[in-house]
Every structure is written in C-alpha cells, then in structure tokens.
Scaffold this motif. Structure first.
Motif, PDB file in Angstrom:
ATOM      1  N   GLU A 265       0.794  -1.247   0.037  1.00  0.00           N
ATOM      2  CA  GLU A 265       0.032  -0.061   0.023  1.00  0.00           C
ATOM      3  C   GLU A 265       0.696   1.293   0.041  1.00  0.00           C
ATOM      4  N   VAL A 266       2.166   1.133   0.716  1.00  0.00           N
ATOM      5  CA  VAL A 266       3.094   2.263   0.514  1.00  0.00           C
ATOM      6  C   VAL A 266       3.520   2.732  -0.769  1.00  0.00           C
ATOM      7  N   LEU A 267       3.879   1.349  -1.434  1.00  0.00           N
ATOM      8  CA  LEU A 267       4.365   1.628  -2.872  1.00  0.00           C
ATOM      9  C   LEU A 267       3.271   2.101  -3.737  1.00  0.00           C
ATOM     10  N   ALA A 268       2.051   1.730  -3.491  1.00  0.00           N
ATOM     11  CA  ALA A 268       0.846   2.244  -4.394  1.00  0.00           C
ATOM     12  C   ALA A 268       0.781   3.906  -4.060  1.00  0.00           C
ATOM     13  N   ARG A 269       1.037   4.048  -2.911  1.00  0.00           N
ATOM     14  CA  ARG A 269       0.896   5.667  -2.842  1.00  0.00           C
ATOM     15  C   ARG A 269       2.003   6.396  -3.482  1.00  0.00           C
ATOM     16  N   LEU A 270       2.998   6.027  -3.162  1.00  0.00           N
ATOM     17  CA  LEU A 270       4.180   6.482  -4.209  1.00  0.00           C
ATOM     18  C   LEU A 270       4.032   6.592  -5.610  1.00  0.00           C
ATOM     19  N   LEU A 271       3.594   5.481  -6.071  1.00  0.00           N
ATOM     20  CA  LEU A 271       3.058   5.377  -7.514  1.00  0.00           C
ATOM     21  C   LEU A 271       2.244   6.439  -8.006  1.00  0.00           C
ATOM     22  N   ALA A 272       1.080   6.544  -7.137  1.00  0.00           N
ATOM     23  CA  ALA A 272      -0.140   7.610  -7.300  1.00  0.00           C
ATOM     24  C   ALA A 272       0.537   8.870  -7.182  1.00  0.00           C
ATOM     25  N   ALA A 273       1.482   9.221  -6.323  1.00  0.00           N
ATOM     26  CA  ALA A 273       2.013  10.408  -6.278  1.00  0.00           C
ATOM     27  C   ALA A 273       2.900  10.974  -7.418  1.00  0.00           C
ATOM     28  N   ALA A 274       3.495   9.781  -7.889  1.00  0.00           N
ATOM     29  CA  ALA A 274       4.122   9.901  -9.227  1.00  0.00           C
ATOM     30  C   ALA A 274       3.271  10.280 -10.440  1.00  0.00           C
ATOM     31  N   HIS A 275       2.227   9.686 -10.729  1.00  0.00           N
ATOM     32  CA  HIS A 275       1.291   9.639 -11.668  1.00  0.00           C
ATOM     33  C   HIS A 275       0.456  10.985 -11.523  1.00  0.00           C
ATOM     34  N   ALA A 276       0.370  11.626 -10.376  1.00  0.00           N
ATOM     35  CA  ALA A 276      -0.287  12.869 -10.265  1.00  0.00           C
ATOM     36  C   ALA A 276       0.710  14.188 -10.790  1.00  0.00           C
ATOM     37  N   ALA A 277       1.938  13.726 -11.259  1.00  0.00           N
ATOM     38  CA  ALA A 277       2.731  14.949 -11.623  1.00  0.00           C
ATOM     39  C   ALA A 277       2.201  15.595 -12.566  1.00  0.00           C
TER      40      ALA A 277
ATOM     41  N   VAL B 242       8.623  13.411 -17.028  1.00  0.00           N
ATOM     42  CA  VAL B 242       8.905  12.334 -16.507  1.00  0.00           C
ATOM     43  C   VAL B 242       9.501  12.693 -15.202  1.00  0.00           C
ATOM     44  N   SER B 243      10.503  13.713 -15.300  1.00  0.00           N
ATOM     45  CA  SER B 243      11.354  14.101 -14.222  1.00  0.00           C
ATOM     46  C   SER B 243      10.431  14.797 -13.057  1.00  0.00           C
ATOM     47  N   CYS B 244       9.495  15.382 -13.414  1.00  0.00           N
ATOM     48  CA  CYS B 244       8.336  15.820 -12.406  1.00  0.00           C
ATOM     49  C   CYS B 244       7.906  14.642 -11.832  1.00  0.00           C
ATOM     50  N   ALA B 245       7.242  13.652 -12.543  1.00  0.00           N
ATOM     51  CA  ALA B 245       6.753  12.415 -11.881  1.00  0.00           C
ATOM     52  C   ALA B 245       7.999  11.659 -10.581  1.00  0.00           C
ATOM     53  N   ILE B 246       9.143  11.657 -11.177  1.00  0.00           N
ATOM     54  CA  ILE B 246      10.220  11.189 -10.162  1.00  0.00           C
ATOM     55  C   ILE B 246      10.309  11.986  -8.827  1.00  0.00           C
ATOM     56  N   GLN B 247      10.481  13.224  -9.035  1.00  0.00           N
ATOM     57  CA  GLN B 247      10.512  14.156  -7.904  1.00  0.00           C
ATOM     58  C   GLN B 247       9.318  13.924  -7.152  1.00  0.00           C
TER      59      GLN B 247
ATOM     60  N   SER C 289       2.134  17.089 -16.710  1.00  0.00           N
ATOM     61  CA  SER C 289       2.802  16.587 -17.623  1.00  0.00           C
ATOM     62  C   SER C 289       2.339  17.592 -18.796  1.00  0.00           C
ATOM     63  N   VAL C 290       3.388  17.817 -19.869  1.00  0.00           N
ATOM     64  CA  VAL C 290       2.965  18.663 -21.107  1.00  0.00           C
ATOM     65  C   VAL C 290       1.956  18.220 -21.897  1.00  0.00           C
ATOM     66  N   GLY C 291       0.835  18.803 -22.102  1.00  0.00           N
ATOM     67  CA  GLY C 291      -0.321  18.188 -22.951  1.00  0.00           C
ATOM     68  C   GLY C 291      -0.971  17.129 -22.297  1.00  0.00           C
ATOM     69  N   LEU C 292      -0.702  17.031 -20.921  1.00  0.00           N
ATOM     70  CA  LEU C 292      -1.302  15.823 -20.533  1.00  0.00           C
ATOM     71  C   LEU C 292      -0.846  14.469 -21.047  1.00  0.00           C
ATOM     72  N   MET C 293       0.263  14.490 -21.376  1.00  0.00           N
ATOM     73  CA  MET C 293       0.850  13.356 -22.293  1.00  0.00           C
ATOM     74  C   MET C 293       1.192  12.046 -21.494  1.00  0.00           C
ATOM     75  N   GLN C 294       1.355  12.315 -20.094  1.00  0.00           N
ATOM     76  CA  GLN C 294       1.733  11.165 -19.223  1.00  0.00           C
ATOM     77  C   GLN C 294       2.840  10.414 -19.781  1.00  0.00           C
ATOM     78  N   PRO C 295       3.875  10.928 -20.069  1.00  0.00           N
ATOM     79  CA  PRO C 295       4.953   9.793 -20.755  1.00  0.00           C
ATOM     80  C   PRO C 295       5.624   8.803 -20.000  1.00  0.00           C
ATOM     81  N   TRP C 296       5.377   8.881 -18.599  1.00  0.00           N
ATOM     82  CA  TRP C 296       6.186   7.940 -17.721  1.00  0.00           C
ATOM     83  C   TRP C 296       5.677   6.504 -17.928  1.00  0.00           C
ATOM     84  N   ARG C 297       6.455   5.544 -17.746  1.00  0.00           N
ATOM     85  CA  ARG C 297       6.342   4.288 -17.608  1.00  0.00           C
ATOM     86  C   ARG C 297       7.032   3.433 -16.110  1.00  0.00           C
ATOM     87  N   PHE C 298       6.524   2.912 -15.433  1.00  0.00           N
ATOM     88  CA  PHE C 298       7.268   2.447 -14.412  1.00  0.00           C
ATOM     89  C   PHE C 298       7.315   0.680 -14.459  1.00  0.00           C
TER      90      PHE C 298
END
Length: 214
Positions: free
Chosen positions: A36-48, A134-139, A50-59
């Motif tokens: 559940e902690v990992l899920a929260r961290l991934l959700a935080a990353a996915h909330a970053a 992607v860098s925003c998601a990582i941060q 992104s330009v044009g709402l492209m959400q280019p990240w993959r984990f």
C-alpha cells in the motif's frame, strides 16, 4: 496570503520534506515495503504535471532477483567506464557508493513511453518536455517517499539501450532512471556528495537574475 493557502503547519511540512529530501545510496538490507505504501508513491508520481497531459512515464517494478542482479551488473560496468572517463578523479569516484540496487527494498525502472512522438502539444519546439514531465513524476515520488520515512536514490549510470533490451522495451521507449526505494539507516543532513567531498552545492543567488542572463 490567499484564501487558497494551506495552513502554516501544512506549509512547514511541505518545505521540510523538500529540504530533507536526499539522493540515497545506503539502504537497510533485507527490508520490505508494504504494497500500500508503494501504491501511494506510484500514485504521487502519476499525479505529476505533464505537458499536454501526455503522461509519458512508464514504471517497471523489478521483482525478479536474477533480473535485479543483471541490472546491477550493467550499472557496475558503466561505473567502471565513468571512472575511466574521469581521468585523475577515477580512484576517487570508484570510492564513492553510487547505488543501492542490491540492498533496497524496491527497485523500479522509469522509462519514457513508446507513444510520446504522437504528442505535439508542448513539444513542437521543445520535444524534450517529455523528459521534463517524467522528471516531475520522479520528484513527486521522491518527496512522497521522504514523507513516508523512506529513502530513494536515482541511478543514472547505465547504457539506456542495453537496459531497454534487458527489459524487453519496445522500440521508441527509453529508460531514464533506475530508482532504489526502501528503509534507510538514516538521512544525512546534507547531500552525500558534499559529505564525500566530491563537490559542493552552490547558493541560490548564483542561479537567479532579472530581465536578462547574468
């Protein structure tokens, strides 16, 4: 102060987590992170943003021990080549601990997706905005991890082509980070590279100017 501001206590917590975030290399071996902690961290990353709402990240979550060791071998090979490229600082560099791949509780590889070239909004003149997103998601994940009392380290010394092949990424996808996550013995009060006397951070005043480049 506006009506939209958080409370003073909440603001202090935000600034504290920013100030105390560290790029961690030393992890507590044999530890685990609750799902559940990992899920929260991934959700935080996915909330970053992104330009044009492209959400280019993959984990990619690495759960196979053998695959983790192969990733470590790729990083260690690049570590040796980086040392050679540093010339007179080679031995000094090799003495640094630059990753915690074999000890961290969770290992993630973050990549740019293979479909981002179809996104023109925000990328026509600055195509590298996919990497910025992607860098925003990582941060986001980094700050969330620190708030959870967990360490995170961004490993960037690897050959992206070979890592992509190892993880069977499709053509067009590109790995940009190996993230080590998990409990750590402690959080240093300043960056590890300063403690190791490799380099030192510079003051904000050197990076801010007005109206023109100074």
């Amino acid at each position: 102060m506006t009506d939209h501001a958080f409370t003073a206590e909440e603001r202090r917590a935000v600034y504290r987590v920013i100030d105390e975030r560290r790029d961690m290399r030393k992890f507590s071996p044999g530890t685990m992170m609750p799902d559940e902690v990992l899920a929260r961290l991934l959700a935080a990353a996915h909330a970053a943003p992104s330009v044009g709402l492209m959400q280019p990240w993959r984990f990619l979550r690495i759960t196979d021990g053998g695959l983790r060791r192969k990733i470590h071998a790729l990083v260690d090979e690049e570590r040796q080549q980086t040392a050679a490229a540093l010339g007179t600082r080679a031995a000094e560099f090799l003495a640094l601990k630059v990753e915690g791949i074999l000890d961290c509780a969770e290992l993630l590889v973050v990549a740019l997706g293979d479909d981002r070239d179809g996104h023109v909004f925000g990328r026509r003149t600055m195509p590298h905005m996919d990497l910025a997103s992607v860098s925003c998601a990582i941060q986001n994940m980094w700050l969330a991890a620190r708030a959870e009392g967990l360490g995170m380290g961004w490993v960037s010394i690897f050959d992206p082509v070979r890592l992509g092949e190892l993880l069977e990424m499709p053509s067009g996808a590109e790995p940009v980070a190996i993230l080590c996550l998990g409990p750590v013995p402690d959080f240093p009060d300043r960056p590890a590279l300063e403690i190791d006397e490799w380099t030192y951070g510079r003051p904000l005043s050197e990076f801010v100017s007005e109206n023109r480049w100074e």
